[in-house]
Design a protein around this motif. Sequence first.
Motif, PDB file in Angstrom:
ATOM      1  N   PRO A 149       0.805  -1.237   0.000  1.00 39.04           N
ATOM      2  CA  PRO A 149       0.000   0.000   0.000  1.00 39.04           C
ATOM      3  C   PRO A 149       0.836   1.285   0.000  1.00 39.04           C
ATOM      4  CG  PRO A 149      -0.973  -1.595   1.478  1.00 39.04           C
ATOM      5  CD  PRO A 149       0.354  -2.166   1.046  1.00 39.04           C
ATOM      6  N   LYS A 150       1.936   1.290   0.726  1.00 39.11           N
ATOM      7  CA  LYS A 150       2.794   2.477   0.769  1.00 39.11           C
ATOM      8  C   LYS A 150       3.445   2.720  -0.604  1.00 39.11           C
ATOM      9  CE  LYS A 150       6.603   4.446   3.445  1.00 39.11           C
ATOM     10  NZ  LYS A 150       7.538   4.233   4.561  1.00 39.11           N
ATOM     11  N   VAL A 151       3.877   1.647  -1.265  1.00 40.50           N
ATOM     12  CA  VAL A 151       4.479   1.764  -2.594  1.00 40.50           C
ATOM     13  C   VAL A 151       3.423   2.232  -3.594  1.00 40.50           C
ATOM     14  CG1 VAL A 151       5.575   0.485  -4.484  1.00 40.50           C
ATOM     15  CG2 VAL A 151       6.280   0.074  -2.110  1.00 40.50           C
ATOM     16  N   LEU A 152       2.235   1.672  -3.500  1.00 41.18           N
ATOM     17  CA  LEU A 152       1.138   2.062  -4.386  1.00 41.18           C
ATOM     18  C   LEU A 152       0.843   3.553  -4.235  1.00 41.18           C
ATOM     19  CD1 LEU A 152      -1.119   1.284  -6.372  1.00 41.18           C
ATOM     20  CD2 LEU A 152      -2.540   0.721  -4.388  1.00 41.18           C
ATOM     21  N   SER A 153       0.789   4.025  -3.024  1.00 45.99           N
ATOM     22  CA  SER A 153       0.535   5.436  -2.755  1.00 45.99           C
ATOM     23  C   SER A 153       1.637   6.306  -3.366  1.00 45.99           C
ATOM     24  CB  SER A 153       0.451   5.657  -1.247  1.00 45.99           C
ATOM     25  OG  SER A 153       0.304   7.011  -0.954  1.00 45.99           O
ATOM     26  N   PHE A 154       2.878   5.887  -3.204  1.00 46.31           N
ATOM     27  CA  PHE A 154       4.007   6.642  -3.767  1.00 46.31           C
ATOM     28  C   PHE A 154       3.918   6.702  -5.296  1.00 46.31           C
ATOM     29  CE2 PHE A 154       8.251   6.621  -5.691  1.00 46.31           C
ATOM     30  CZ  PHE A 154       8.740   7.820  -5.214  1.00 46.31           C
ATOM     31  N   VAL A 155       3.622   5.589  -5.926  1.00 52.78           N
ATOM     32  CA  VAL A 155       3.540   5.541  -7.393  1.00 52.78           C
ATOM     33  C   VAL A 155       2.372   6.400  -7.880  1.00 52.78           C
ATOM     34  CG1 VAL A 155       3.132   4.029  -9.384  1.00 52.78           C
ATOM     35  CG2 VAL A 155       4.752   3.343  -7.619  1.00 52.78           C
ATOM     36  N   TYR A 156       1.234   6.320  -7.201  1.00 59.96           N
ATOM     37  CA  TYR A 156       0.089   7.177  -7.563  1.00 59.96           C
ATOM     38  C   TYR A 156       0.469   8.658  -7.494  1.00 59.96           C
ATOM     39  CZ  TYR A 156      -3.665   3.615  -7.625  1.00 59.96           C
ATOM     40  OH  TYR A 156      -4.490   2.563  -7.945  1.00 59.96           O
ATOM     41  N   ARG A 157       1.156   9.040  -6.408  1.00 59.62           N
ATOM     42  CA  ARG A 157       1.543  10.447  -6.233  1.00 59.62           C
ATOM     43  C   ARG A 157       2.557  10.897  -7.286  1.00 59.62           C
ATOM     44  NH1 ARG A 157       2.338   8.896  -0.938  1.00 59.62           N
ATOM     45  NH2 ARG A 157       4.562   9.275  -1.150  1.00 59.62           N
ATOM     46  N   ASN A 158       3.200   9.931  -7.928  1.00 61.62           N
ATOM     47  CA  ASN A 158       4.239  10.260  -8.899  1.00 61.62           C
ATOM     48  C   ASN A 158       3.878   9.768 -10.297  1.00 61.62           C
ATOM     49  OD1 ASN A 158       6.684  11.490  -7.374  1.00 61.62           O
ATOM     50  ND2 ASN A 158       5.873   9.890  -6.050  1.00 61.62           N
ATOM     51  N   ASN A 159       2.634  10.054 -10.691  1.00 61.98           N
ATOM     52  CA  ASN A 159       2.157   9.835 -12.066  1.00 61.98           C
ATOM     53  C   ASN A 159       2.116   8.379 -12.518  1.00 61.98           C
ATOM     54  OD1 ASN A 159       2.009  12.676 -12.361  1.00 61.98           O
ATOM     55  ND2 ASN A 159       4.200  12.709 -12.767  1.00 61.98           N
ATOM     56  N   GLY A 160       1.815   7.475 -11.616  1.00 61.83           N
ATOM     57  CA  GLY A 160       1.759   6.067 -11.992  1.00 61.83           C
ATOM     58  C   GLY A 160       0.401   5.454 -11.774  1.00 61.83           C
ATOM     59  N   GLN A 161       0.262   4.240 -12.223  1.00 60.02           N
ATOM     60  CA  GLN A 161      -0.966   3.452 -12.098  1.00 60.02           C
ATOM     61  C   GLN A 161      -0.707   2.268 -11.165  1.00 60.02           C
ATOM     62  OE1 GLN A 161      -3.725   4.387 -13.834  1.00 60.02           O
ATOM     63  NE2 GLN A 161      -2.593   6.116 -14.683  1.00 60.02           N
ATOM     64  N   ARG A 162      -1.757   1.566 -10.818  1.00 59.17           N
ATOM     65  CA  ARG A 162      -1.629   0.390  -9.963  1.00 59.17           C
ATOM     66  C   ARG A 162      -0.704  -0.650 -10.600  1.00 59.17           C
ATOM     67  NH1 ARG A 162      -4.089  -1.736  -5.597  1.00 59.17           N
ATOM     68  NH2 ARG A 162      -3.820  -3.974  -5.328  1.00 59.17           N
ATOM     69  N   GLU A 163      -0.849  -0.850 -11.918  1.00 59.79           N
ATOM     70  CA  GLU A 163      -0.013  -1.840 -12.612  1.00 59.79           C
ATOM     71  C   GLU A 163       1.467  -1.469 -12.501  1.00 59.79           C
ATOM     72  OE1 GLU A 163      -2.591  -0.150 -14.313  1.00 59.79           O
ATOM     73  OE2 GLU A 163      -4.013  -1.742 -13.811  1.00 59.79           O
ATOM     74  N   ASP A 164       1.754  -0.171 -12.568  1.00 62.81           N
ATOM     75  CA  ASP A 164       3.140   0.293 -12.419  1.00 62.81           C
ATOM     76  C   ASP A 164       3.663  -0.063 -11.029  1.00 62.81           C
ATOM     77  OD1 ASP A 164       3.117   1.571 -14.976  1.00 62.81           O
ATOM     78  OD2 ASP A 164       2.160   3.334 -14.089  1.00 62.81           O
ATOM     79  N   ALA A 165       2.846   0.186 -10.023  1.00 64.62           N
ATOM     80  CA  ALA A 165       3.250  -0.113  -8.646  1.00 64.62           C
ATOM     81  C   ALA A 165       3.479  -1.614  -8.465  1.00 64.62           C
ATOM     82  CB  ALA A 165       2.189   0.386  -7.670  1.00 64.62           C
ATOM     83  N   GLU A 166       2.608  -2.417  -9.047  1.00 54.38           N
ATOM     84  CA  GLU A 166       2.774  -3.872  -8.950  1.00 54.38           C
ATOM     85  C   GLU A 166       4.066  -4.326  -9.616  1.00 54.38           C
ATOM     86  OE1 GLU A 166      -0.894  -5.150 -10.717  1.00 54.38           O
ATOM     87  OE2 GLU A 166      -2.007  -4.928  -8.839  1.00 54.38           O
ATOM     88  N   ASP A 167       4.355  -3.758 -10.794  1.00 52.92           N
ATOM     89  CA  ASP A 167       5.599  -4.106 -11.499  1.00 52.92           C
ATOM     90  C   ASP A 167       6.822  -3.708 -10.682  1.00 52.92           C
ATOM     91  OD1 ASP A 167       4.161  -5.102 -13.623  1.00 52.92           O
ATOM     92  OD2 ASP A 167       4.478  -3.350 -14.912  1.00 52.92           O
ATOM     93  N   VAL A 168       6.801  -2.500 -10.155  1.00 52.60           N
ATOM     94  CA  VAL A 168       7.924  -1.996  -9.373  1.00 52.60           C
ATOM     95  C   VAL A 168       8.122  -2.847  -8.117  1.00 52.60           C
ATOM     96  CG1 VAL A 168       8.588  -0.058  -7.880  1.00 52.60           C
ATOM     97  CG2 VAL A 168       7.909   0.363 -10.233  1.00 52.60           C
ATOM     98  N   PHE A 169       7.040  -3.168  -7.453  1.00 54.36           N
ATOM     99  CA  PHE A 169       7.120  -3.963  -6.223  1.00 54.36           C
ATOM    100  C   PHE A 169       7.718  -5.333  -6.517  1.00 54.36           C
ATOM    101  CE2 PHE A 169       5.533  -6.188  -2.453  1.00 54.36           C
ATOM    102  CZ  PHE A 169       5.726  -5.228  -1.474  1.00 54.36           C
ATOM    103  N   GLN A 170       7.235  -5.965  -7.596  1.00 56.45           N
ATOM    104  CA  GLN A 170       7.744  -7.284  -7.970  1.00 56.45           C
ATOM    105  C   GLN A 170       9.226  -7.213  -8.336  1.00 56.45           C
ATOM    106  OE1 GLN A 170       6.107 -10.147  -7.630  1.00 56.45           O
ATOM    107  NE2 GLN A 170       7.936 -11.235  -8.269  1.00 56.45           N
TER     108      GLN A 170
END
Length: 186
Positions: free
Chosen positions: A28-49
């Motif tokens: 959730p913290k990574v997702l929030s960071f990616v959202y705040r920085n012009n990203g989507q959920r899929e981007d956050a999932e990719d980055v986390f993985q």
Amino acid sequence: MQKSDYFIKGILESDEKVVAKIYNLFFPKVLSFVYRNNGQREDAEDVFQKALLQISARIKLRKLEVINTSFEAYLFTACKNLWRRELNKKQKRVTNDEVKELVSEESDMAYALLDQERWELFRDKLEQLSDNCKEVLNLFLKKVSYDQIVKKLGYTSETVARQRVFKCKAKLIEMIKADKRFRNLK
């Protein structure tokens, strides 16, 4: 067993329960960071993985023994670095009108791992500085004005604050360059 060790062991053993717990606790913290920085959920999932793969590879290749911060902070820093790297790649693709060959996934992971190791060296050496230097550089890196640094730290003038920042940066650079890891990370 420390929490960091628990998570590292779980990643190494591909323990589904531990990996699921890592996702539940830290995604959730990574997702929030990616959202705040012009990203989507899929981007956050990719980055986390990718970050989990990077940590796994790092543990296997370099025998990462100790995480000086919490596992959460380590993972989050890896995710932030990976997302910033993605944003930079996207920006380069957009600003350059010509089509460029994309970097392979393995090569990209290697660069991300290198970035993470550079960040760790920087953090290690920053922690070794005097408390005053740490405070001065942390304020400087947060882009606090020299006027505010003077007020916060009780210096007599902005010139003194500038000199202190310069001396602390020079000491940090000297310590980083003296570390044997520096030659491998250039």
